[in-house]
Scaffold this active site. Structure first.
Site, PDB file in Angstrom:
ATOM      1  N   HIS A 179       0.871  -1.261   0.004  1.00 35.21           N
ATOM      2  CA  HIS A 179       0.132   0.025   0.264  1.00 35.21           C
ATOM      3  C   HIS A 179       0.924   1.245  -0.064  1.00 35.21           C
ATOM      4  O   HIS A 179       0.811   2.047  -0.782  1.00 35.21           O
ATOM      5  CB  HIS A 179      -1.020  -0.075   1.182  1.00 35.21           C
ATOM      6  CG  HIS A 179      -1.729   1.201   1.317  1.00 35.21           C
ATOM      7  ND1 HIS A 179      -2.375   1.986   0.670  1.00 35.21           N
ATOM      8  CD2 HIS A 179      -1.522   2.097   2.476  1.00 35.21           C
ATOM      9  CE1 HIS A 179      -2.996   3.129   1.117  1.00 35.21           C
ATOM     10  NE2 HIS A 179      -2.281   3.126   2.272  1.00 35.21           N
ATOM     11  N   HIS A 213       3.515   6.793   5.690  1.00 31.97           N
ATOM     12  CA  HIS A 213       2.299   7.508   6.254  1.00 31.97           C
ATOM     13  C   HIS A 213       1.722   6.634   7.379  1.00 31.97           C
ATOM     14  O   HIS A 213       0.752   7.216   7.884  1.00 31.97           O
ATOM     15  CB  HIS A 213       1.618   7.952   5.134  1.00 31.97           C
ATOM     16  CG  HIS A 213       0.844   6.884   4.449  1.00 31.97           C
ATOM     17  ND1 HIS A 213       1.415   6.013   3.281  1.00 31.97           N
ATOM     18  CD2 HIS A 213      -0.424   6.505   4.581  1.00 31.97           C
ATOM     19  CE1 HIS A 213       0.324   5.402   3.167  1.00 31.97           C
ATOM     20  NE2 HIS A 213      -0.944   5.587   3.650  1.00 31.97           N
ATOM     21  N   GLU A 257       0.120   5.326  12.837  1.00 30.42           N
ATOM     22  CA  GLU A 257      -0.997   4.728  13.280  1.00 30.42           C
ATOM     23  C   GLU A 257      -0.970   3.421  13.465  1.00 30.42           C
ATOM     24  O   GLU A 257      -1.914   2.856  14.336  1.00 30.42           O
ATOM     25  CB  GLU A 257      -1.885   4.833  11.779  1.00 30.42           C
ATOM     26  CG  GLU A 257      -3.448   5.014  11.882  1.00 30.42           C
ATOM     27  CD  GLU A 257      -3.997   6.254  12.502  1.00 30.42           C
ATOM     28  OE1 GLU A 257      -3.320   7.245  12.875  1.00 30.42           O
ATOM     29  OE2 GLU A 257      -5.343   6.187  12.406  1.00 30.42           O
ATOM     30  N   ASP A 258      -0.403   2.547  12.456  1.00 26.40           N
ATOM     31  CA  ASP A 258      -0.641   0.979  12.523  1.00 26.40           C
ATOM     32  C   ASP A 258       0.602   0.315  13.270  1.00 26.40           C
ATOM     33  O   ASP A 258       0.534  -0.811  13.529  1.00 26.40           O
ATOM     34  CB  ASP A 258      -0.686   0.586  11.281  1.00 26.40           C
ATOM     35  CG  ASP A 258      -1.945   1.064  10.406  1.00 26.40           C
ATOM     36  OD1 ASP A 258      -2.831   1.701  11.065  1.00 26.40           O
ATOM     37  OD2 ASP A 258      -2.033   1.013   9.210  1.00 26.40           O
ATOM     38  N   ASP A 272      -2.915   8.607  -1.068  1.00 27.18           N
ATOM     39  CA  ASP A 272      -3.318   7.466  -0.054  1.00 27.18           C
ATOM     40  C   ASP A 272      -4.675   7.122  -0.244  1.00 27.18           C
ATOM     41  O   ASP A 272      -5.218   5.867  -0.480  1.00 27.18           O
ATOM     42  CB  ASP A 272      -3.075   8.045   1.453  1.00 27.18           C
ATOM     43  CG  ASP A 272      -3.482   6.957   2.500  1.00 27.18           C
ATOM     44  OD1 ASP A 272      -3.232   5.691   2.359  1.00 27.18           O
ATOM     45  OD2 ASP A 272      -4.290   7.599   3.663  1.00 27.18           O
ATOM     46  N   ASP A 330     -25.410  13.686 -26.715  1.00 25.50           N
ATOM     47  CA  ASP A 330     -25.367  14.363 -28.372  1.00 25.50           C
ATOM     48  C   ASP A 330     -24.165  15.291 -28.251  1.00 25.50           C
ATOM     49  O   ASP A 330     -24.073  15.729 -29.530  1.00 25.50           O
ATOM     50  CB  ASP A 330     -26.510  14.958 -28.596  1.00 25.50           C
ATOM     51  CG  ASP A 330     -27.569  13.921 -29.083  1.00 25.50           C
ATOM     52  OD1 ASP A 330     -27.259  12.936 -29.413  1.00 25.50           O
ATOM     53  OD2 ASP A 330     -28.947  14.434 -29.048  1.00 25.50           O
TER      54      ASP A 330
HETATM   55 MN    MN Z   1      -2.742   4.624   4.136  1.00 25.75          MN
END
Ligand code: MN
Length: 477
Positions: A47, A71, A75-76, A138, A258
């Site tokens: 990703h 990025h 967060e993860d 992202d 058209d």
């Molecule tokens: Mn991401």
């Protein structure tokens, strides 16, 4: 391997040492995400790598590329901003942190009128415009890989994309990304309508083929005779814009189909006007439809000549005429104005780059005649002076910069301001004098018998709060 491909792409426009820094960010991110899978079953690192590819196609600088790789690690994976800063430097850490903050805000689509505030809040939260560009990339990759999610989640993300992110891409003039976000959003929001429209479009395309070819050729012949160097492109209407036209303007699919749309790309501004004259000489222009966005660009910097003509057999032909540079600007917007000078890597410089983009817009506008108001408009669009914060139930309150929780309380309701005794910001008890930042959730704690404190006058910034604190009884009435 996809990383190899990316590094090759980067080596066309970045310096060797910059490419190497991007590679190091990749290696670090891969280690952080090790063992994590996307919902599709692919290793997670695919990703960030795909996000970096999108930014590389826009020729973004190496710091943006590094931020793309990293990025999702805050967060993860629990890596801290400090760790990123020590390893990759402060500017990259700031970018990653900015993207993480945007990811953290939840969009509740209850109130559609909130969408505009959300757009502004997103821009206000990313003081460095590259944060928005990484976030858009992202979102684009997430939209491309939406298929594996549950229908409910798919719809929520698609709604948010159509309401918030596609309009932001439009504000920044990044048309390529906007169109793809819109079409992917449309397909995910309304799968049946999307499929039906796509099939109708396919059928119509077959019938139109000959007419398109005929117009195309006659234009090319004429341009050749007049010795104007130009590329003629026939333009496909996008499904989402067709759908919107049908719904908002109540037009039938056949009406829209058209119209035959073309784009002529030439080498100079002079050639734009010459070509326009030629085209008006070939086909009859429709009165009132000519627009000169070269002399008077749109607020996001878009430049082009637009005209509508009646062609052979009475068909309606829409023509856009622009230079190669204007075409690049229309596709990449602010990103087309990026600079890749090595060694100048402070947030300050980035800010100046964005300012220069605005300056460029201003110059175009000045050539056209006017005005300060235009600059103010664009600047406010990109870097609003307001802060945007949430009430506990998700409503957005717009306040001037450096507003405090007291200003917030009074702007929700005078009674709430008067009875305010404390507040929580993002769940934490916070001094009432603290300045608020965009994206925060503010909760006022009140007591019925409380009174406004005259000391508040030392830090409130809104007129409403000021006058209510001075005259508590009258304003409570
Ligand atoms: Mn991401």
């Amino acid at each position: 391997m996809a990383l190899r491909l990316l590094l090759d792409k980067l080596s066309y426009y970045l310096e060797v040492k910059e490419v190497r820094r991007v590679e190091r960010a990749y290696v670090f991110a891969e280690k952080c995400h090790e063992g994590q899978l996307r919902q599709s079953g692919d290793p997670y690192i695919t990703h960030p790598l795909a996000v970096a590819h999108i930014l590389a196609d826009m020729h973004m600088d190496h710091e943006s590329l590094m931020a793309a790789m990293l990025h999702d690690v805050i967060e993860d994976t629990g890596v801290t901003k400090g760790q990123i800063s020590r390893r990759f430097g402060r500017p990259v850490a700031d970018l990653v942190d900015g993207v993480s903050k945007l990811t953290g805000i939840e969009f509740q689509s209850k109130a559609e009128q909130q969408a505009e505030s959300f757009q502004k809040m997103t821009l206000a939260m990313s003081r460095d415009i590259r944060v928005v560009l990484v976030k858009l990339a992202d979102r684009l990759h997430n939209m491309r890989t939406l298929g594996v999610l549950s229908p409910a989640k798919r719809r929520r993300i698609a709604r948010e994309t159509l309401d918030i992110y596609a309009p932001i891409a439009q504000r920044l003039g990044i048309n390529d990304i906007r169109l793809e976000l819109e079409n992917l959003g449309f397909a995910a929001m309304y799968p049946l309508r999307h499929r039906r429209l796509r099939e109708a479009m396919k059928a119509a395309k077959k019938n139109r083929k000959e007419v398109v070819a005929e117009i195309h050729q006659s234009m090319e012949v004429r341009l050749d005779q007049e010795k104007v160097e130009a590329t003629v492109k026939s333009r496909e209407k996008h499904l989402w814009s067709i759908y919107r036209k049908m719904r908002e303007k109540k037009r039938s699919f056949r009406d829209i189909m058209d119209v035959f749309a073309f784009r002529l790309i030439v080498t100079s501004v002079d050639d734009c006007y010459r070509t326009l004259g030629m085209i008006h000489n070939m086909f009859k222009p429709v009165p009132g439809e000519f627009k000169d966005y070269i002399a008077i660009p749109k607020a996001n910097g878009y430049q082009s000549l637009h005209t509508v003509l009646v062609g052979m057999h009475g068909v309606v032909i829409e023509v856009q005429i622009r230079t190669v540079e204007m075409e690049a600007m229309a596709s990449y917007g602010i990103a087309a104005h990026w600079e890749y000078k090595a060694g100048r890597q402070t947030a300050d410089v980035n800010q100046r780059r964005a300012a220069r983009w605005i300056q460029g817009l201003l110059e175009m506008q000045q050539q056209a005649g006017d005005s300060l108001e235009f600059l103010e408009h664009v600047k406010a669009d990109l870097f609003p002076d307001e802060v945007y914060v949430f009430t506990p139930n998700g409503k957005i309150i717009e306040l001037p910069g450096s507003a405090t929780p007291i200003d917030f309380a009074y702007s929700v309701h005078t009674g709430l301001g008067n009875s305010c005794i404390a507040c929580r910001v993002d769940g934490q008890l916070t001094p009432l004098s603290e300045q608020l930042e965009s994206g925060q959730r503010v909760e006022i704690i009140s007591a019925a018998e409380a009174q406004p404190n005259p000391n508040w006058l030392n830090f409130v910034v809104t007129a409403k709060a000021r006058s209510a604190i001075r005259l508590p009884k009258e304003s409570a009435a």
